[in-house]
Write an enzyme that holds these catalytic residues in place. Structure first.
Site, PDB file in Angstrom:
ATOM      1  N   LYS A  30       0.809  -1.160  -0.177  1.00  0.00           N
ATOM      2  CA  LYS A  30      -0.080   0.147   0.130  1.00  0.00           C
ATOM      3  C   LYS A  30       0.900   1.186  -0.014  1.00  0.00           C
ATOM      4  O   LYS A  30       0.656   2.267  -0.774  1.00  0.00           O
ATOM      5  CB  LYS A  30      -0.860  -0.017   1.452  1.00  0.00           C
ATOM      6  CG  LYS A  30      -1.993   1.086   1.400  1.00  0.00           C
ATOM      7  CD  LYS A  30      -3.280   0.780   2.091  1.00  0.00           C
ATOM      8  CE  LYS A  30      -2.886   0.698   3.758  1.00  0.00           C
ATOM      9  NZ  LYS A  30      -2.880   1.922   4.244  1.00  0.00           N
ATOM     10  N   SER A  31       1.804   1.212   0.904  1.00  0.00           N
ATOM     11  CA  SER A  31       2.651   2.471   0.743  1.00  0.00           C
ATOM     12  C   SER A  31       3.436   2.818  -0.458  1.00  0.00           C
ATOM     13  O   SER A  31       3.452   3.854  -0.802  1.00  0.00           O
ATOM     14  CB  SER A  31       3.877   2.262   2.059  1.00  0.00           C
ATOM     15  OG  SER A  31       3.147   2.237   3.384  1.00  0.00           O
ATOM     16  N   ARG A  35       2.783   5.970  -3.278  1.00  0.00           N
ATOM     17  CA  ARG A  35       3.968   6.895  -3.652  1.00  0.00           C
ATOM     18  C   ARG A  35       4.198   6.587  -5.244  1.00  0.00           C
ATOM     19  O   ARG A  35       4.643   7.511  -5.786  1.00  0.00           O
ATOM     20  CB  ARG A  35       5.172   6.455  -2.959  1.00  0.00           C
ATOM     21  CG  ARG A  35       5.151   6.698  -1.272  1.00  0.00           C
ATOM     22  CD  ARG A  35       5.845   6.147  -0.594  1.00  0.00           C
ATOM     23  NE  ARG A  35       6.214   6.780   0.784  1.00  0.00           N
ATOM     24  CZ  ARG A  35       5.234   6.406   2.040  1.00  0.00           C
ATOM     25  NH1 ARG A  35       4.121   5.580   1.719  1.00  0.00           N
ATOM     26  NH2 ARG A  35       5.313   6.944   2.973  1.00  0.00           N
ATOM     27  N   GLY A 103      -5.146   7.688   5.618  1.00  0.00           N
ATOM     28  CA  GLY A 103      -4.385   8.533   6.315  1.00  0.00           C
ATOM     29  C   GLY A 103      -2.939   9.014   5.304  1.00  0.00           C
ATOM     30  O   GLY A 103      -2.594  10.213   5.370  1.00  0.00           O
ATOM     31  N   ARG A 131      -8.423  12.081  12.992  1.00  0.00           N
ATOM     32  CA  ARG A 131      -7.062  11.645  13.078  1.00  0.00           C
ATOM     33  C   ARG A 131      -6.208  13.008  13.172  1.00  0.00           C
ATOM     34  O   ARG A 131      -6.811  13.972  12.572  1.00  0.00           O
ATOM     35  CB  ARG A 131      -6.727  10.773  11.946  1.00  0.00           C
ATOM     36  CG  ARG A 131      -7.281   9.096  11.937  1.00  0.00           C
ATOM     37  CD  ARG A 131      -6.813   8.173  11.215  1.00  0.00           C
ATOM     38  NE  ARG A 131      -5.394   7.883  11.252  1.00  0.00           N
ATOM     39  CZ  ARG A 131      -4.808   7.324  10.395  1.00  0.00           C
ATOM     40  NH1 ARG A 131      -5.212   6.702   9.321  1.00  0.00           N
ATOM     41  NH2 ARG A 131      -3.694   6.841  10.554  1.00  0.00           N
ATOM     42  N   GLN A 178       4.711   9.213   7.617  1.00  0.00           N
ATOM     43  CA  GLN A 178       3.835   9.857   6.817  1.00  0.00           C
ATOM     44  C   GLN A 178       4.241  11.351   7.038  1.00  0.00           C
ATOM     45  O   GLN A 178       4.185  12.138   6.061  1.00  0.00           O
ATOM     46  CB  GLN A 178       2.230   9.847   7.375  1.00  0.00           C
ATOM     47  CG  GLN A 178       1.738   8.309   7.042  1.00  0.00           C
ATOM     48  CD  GLN A 178       0.176   8.152   7.416  1.00  0.00           C
ATOM     49  OE1 GLN A 178      -0.106   8.861   8.200  1.00  0.00           O
ATOM     50  NE2 GLN A 178      -0.043   7.022   6.918  1.00  0.00           N
ATOM     51  N   ASP A 324       1.997  -1.252  11.708  1.00  0.00           N
ATOM     52  CA  ASP A 324       0.609  -1.857  11.223  1.00  0.00           C
ATOM     53  C   ASP A 324       0.514  -3.288  11.450  1.00  0.00           C
ATOM     54  O   ASP A 324      -0.745  -3.786  11.239  1.00  0.00           O
ATOM     55  CB  ASP A 324       0.442  -1.807   9.806  1.00  0.00           C
ATOM     56  CG  ASP A 324       0.451  -0.184   9.621  1.00  0.00           C
ATOM     57  OD1 ASP A 324       0.065   0.583  10.296  1.00  0.00           O
ATOM     58  OD2 ASP A 324       0.856   0.278   8.216  1.00  0.00           O
ATOM     59  N   ARG A 355      -6.458   1.398  18.164  1.00  0.00           N
ATOM     60  CA  ARG A 355      -6.261   0.108  18.157  1.00  0.00           C
ATOM     61  C   ARG A 355      -5.637  -0.662  19.379  1.00  0.00           C
ATOM     62  O   ARG A 355      -5.899  -1.915  19.582  1.00  0.00           O
ATOM     63  CB  ARG A 355      -5.048  -0.194  16.943  1.00  0.00           C
ATOM     64  CG  ARG A 355      -5.668  -0.044  15.542  1.00  0.00           C
ATOM     65  CD  ARG A 355      -4.498  -0.316  14.518  1.00  0.00           C
ATOM     66  NE  ARG A 355      -5.178  -0.186  13.059  1.00  0.00           N
ATOM     67  CZ  ARG A 355      -4.541  -0.101  11.942  1.00  0.00           C
ATOM     68  NH1 ARG A 355      -3.392   0.112  12.036  1.00  0.00           N
ATOM     69  NH2 ARG A 355      -5.193   0.097  10.854  1.00  0.00           N
TER      70      ARG A 355
HETATM   71  C1  S3P Z   1       2.496   4.888   6.251  1.00  0.00           C
HETATM   72  C2  S3P Z   1       3.077   5.100   7.645  1.00  0.00           C
HETATM   73  C3  S3P Z   1       2.490   4.514   8.643  1.00  0.00           C
HETATM   74  C4  S3P Z   1       1.463   3.452   8.579  1.00  0.00           C
HETATM   75  C5  S3P Z   1       0.741   3.717   7.574  1.00  0.00           C
HETATM   76  C6  S3P Z   1       1.271   3.679   6.191  1.00  0.00           C
HETATM   77  C7  S3P Z   1       3.149   5.332   5.170  1.00  0.00           C
HETATM   78  O1  S3P Z   1       1.815   5.675   9.200  1.00  0.00           O
HETATM   79  O2  S3P Z   1       0.669   3.373   9.624  1.00  0.00           O
HETATM   80  O3  S3P Z   1      -0.367   2.521   7.431  1.00  0.00           O
HETATM   81  O4  S3P Z   1       2.784   4.712   4.031  1.00  0.00           O
HETATM   82  O5  S3P Z   1       3.817   6.422   5.196  1.00  0.00           O
HETATM   83  P1  S3P Z   1       2.601   6.628  10.424  1.00  0.00           P
HETATM   84  O6  S3P Z   1       3.629   7.145   9.476  1.00  0.00           O
HETATM   85  O7  S3P Z   1       1.827   7.910  10.584  1.00  0.00           O
HETATM   86  O8  S3P Z   1       2.914   5.960  11.428  1.00  0.00           O
END
Ligand code: S3P
Length: 445
Positions: A30-31, A35, A103, A131, A178, A324, A355
């Site tokens: 996903k990350s 990007r 998020g 959030r 993030q 996660d 969580r």
């Molecule tokens: C993510 C960073 C994490 C993670 C989220 C994805 C990212 O959050 O929990 O599911 O893709 O940069 P945080 O950076 O806020 O911990």
């Protein structure tokens, strides 16, 4: 398995017992998918993506860039062809960009939109609107961005275009990829250098992918820095399987005698493999083979076999590397012998749900002794009775509790699972194929 195609409430009914075996490939990371869309859209030239995660979160990012004038073909079986518009080629969206539950979309886009010439607004669902966004809007404002938020610093976020940003040197108060990524992306539009220093190592996909698109990133110890005014050059991005999705299967197989599961082509970035370290400390039988690199990201096959797990202590050092995966690991702890103590994990309280509380409530509902604490949880493992839990619209909570059924006496019913599609479309079908007794009930609202 029972299926109905409708939107509305989704319930997982999972029978007790069974084991996981065979081979599987979980969907794309996903990350990295988020990007790939962002940098592909802002690059010069056409970026071809494969393995893109067609889950609601990454699709929300894709829709946002389409709404800002970026032409994209796909997704078609994980393939995207993104016609980059260059760092200054985005156009004003006609309406607010709705990022749903995501998020990552909101925080990373906040950095990019701060540097645009046009006004824009970001919105999200009820969970995302609760959030904390001050962690990005405050440093962005210091860089010169003009952002309006709802009371309490939450979404909707409105950006006033045409501001000139200046680089900052920012020691991050929370370990968050993030926040780090948001500021680095804003830094592409800032005069001078933007440097972020993190209090604990977090995922570094942004740094790796920026470098892959030809944008220099200076990384020294726990800092990463970019200097504005450069350009991104299109490239191919092959997205490997998401270790955060693999984690449910790793835990399910690791804690269930007789299991033997092979997960193929899993992203094994060192900033993401805390789950492997923690399961290893718990006595899990895990081996990694066939390691190679794809587009600057390490990838490999992971084999896991059922074993007797022991409780473990998980401190802040491992929390960021497994942030996660902790809901799934709490289920491993429930099945393990003895006590598991998690500390330094207060960030879990501000994820898609709280969580710590939601997992503690769910564990209690299936007969496991769990004591929530401000920064973590204490779980006394052993027997899982089973019962009914509510996932509170949190995808990872839902998938974690589905796996708990493997070691339960009575099975587990998980309510409020519709958001599993945000990160793992097809979870129940894949889980069923490798041996989980899962049935999906969908009710039209
Ligand atoms: C993510 C960073 C994490 C993670 C989220 C994805 C990212 O959050 O929990 O599911 O893709 O940069 P945080 O950076 O806020 O911990």
């Amino acid at each position: 398995m029972a299926e109905a195609s409708a939107s509305g409430s989704v319930v997982f009914e999972v029978s007790p017992g069974g084991r996981l075996s065979g081979e599987l490939g979980v969907p794309g990371d996903k990350s990295i998918s988020h990007r790939a869309v962002m940098l592909g859209a802002l690059a010069e030239g056409t970026t071809e993506v494969s393995g893109f995660l067609e889950g609601a979160d990454a699709l929300a990012t894709l829709a946002a860039f389409r709404a800002m004038g970026v032409r994209v073909r796909g997704p078609d079986e994980g393939r995207l062809s993104i016609e980059g518009v260059g760092l200054h080629g985005l156009t004003a969206p006609a309406e607010a960009l709705d990022l749903g539950n995501s998020g990552t979309s909101m925080r990373l886009l906040a950095g990019l939109l701060s540097g645009q010439g046009f006004d824009s607004t970001l919105t999200g669902d009820a969970s995302l609107s609760r959030r904390p966004m001050g962690r990005v809007t405050e440093p962005l404002t210091t860089m010169g961005a003009r952002i309006e938020t709802a009371e309490g610093g939450t979404a909707p976020l409105s950006f006033r275009g045409g501001q000139s940003l200046v680089g900052i040197d920012y020691p991050m108060p929370v370990a968050s990829a993030q926040v780090k990524s948001c500021l680095l992306l804003a830094g592409l539009y800032a005069r001078g250098t933007t440097r972020v220093t993190e209090p604990a190592t977090t995922r570094d996909h942004t740094e790796r992918m920026l470098a892959g698109f030809g944008y220099p990133v200076k990384r020294v110890a726990t800092s990463a820095a970019v200097t504005g005014g450069g350009r991104l050059d299109a490239r191919e991005v092959a997205v490997p399987a998401d270790i955060s999705s693999a984690a449910f299967f790793l835990v399910g197989a690791a804690m269930t005698p007789g299991s033997d599961l092979m997960l193929r082509h899993v992203a094994l970035n060192p900033t993401r493999i805390g789950v492997l370290h923690i399961l290893d400390r718990m006595g899990a039988a895990i081996s990694v083979s066939g390691q190679y690199e794809v587009g600057g990201e390490p990838v490999g096959d992971v084999r896991v076999r059922g074993a007797r797990l022991q409780g473990v202590r998980i401190g802040a050092d491992l929390v960021a590397l497994a942030i996660d995966e902790l809901p799934a690991l709490f289920i491993a702890a429930a099945a393990a012998e003895g006590e598991t103590l998690v500390t330094g994990a207060e960030e879990l309280r501000v994820k898609e749900s709280d969580r710590i509380q939601v997992m503690a409530d769910g564990l209690a509902a299936i007969g496991v002794s769990a004591e929530p604490r401000p920064d973590g949880i204490r779980i006394v493992g052993g027997a899982i009775r089973g019962g009914c839990v509510v996932a509170n619209g949190d995808h990872r909570v839902a998938m974690a509790f589905a796996m708990a059924a493997l070691r339960s006496g009575e099975g587990v019913r998980v309510e409020d699972c519709a958001n599993v599609d945000t990160s793992f479309p097809g979870f129940a079908e894949l889980a069923y194929e490798v041996g989980l007794g899962i049935r999906v009930q969908r009710e039209v609202l």
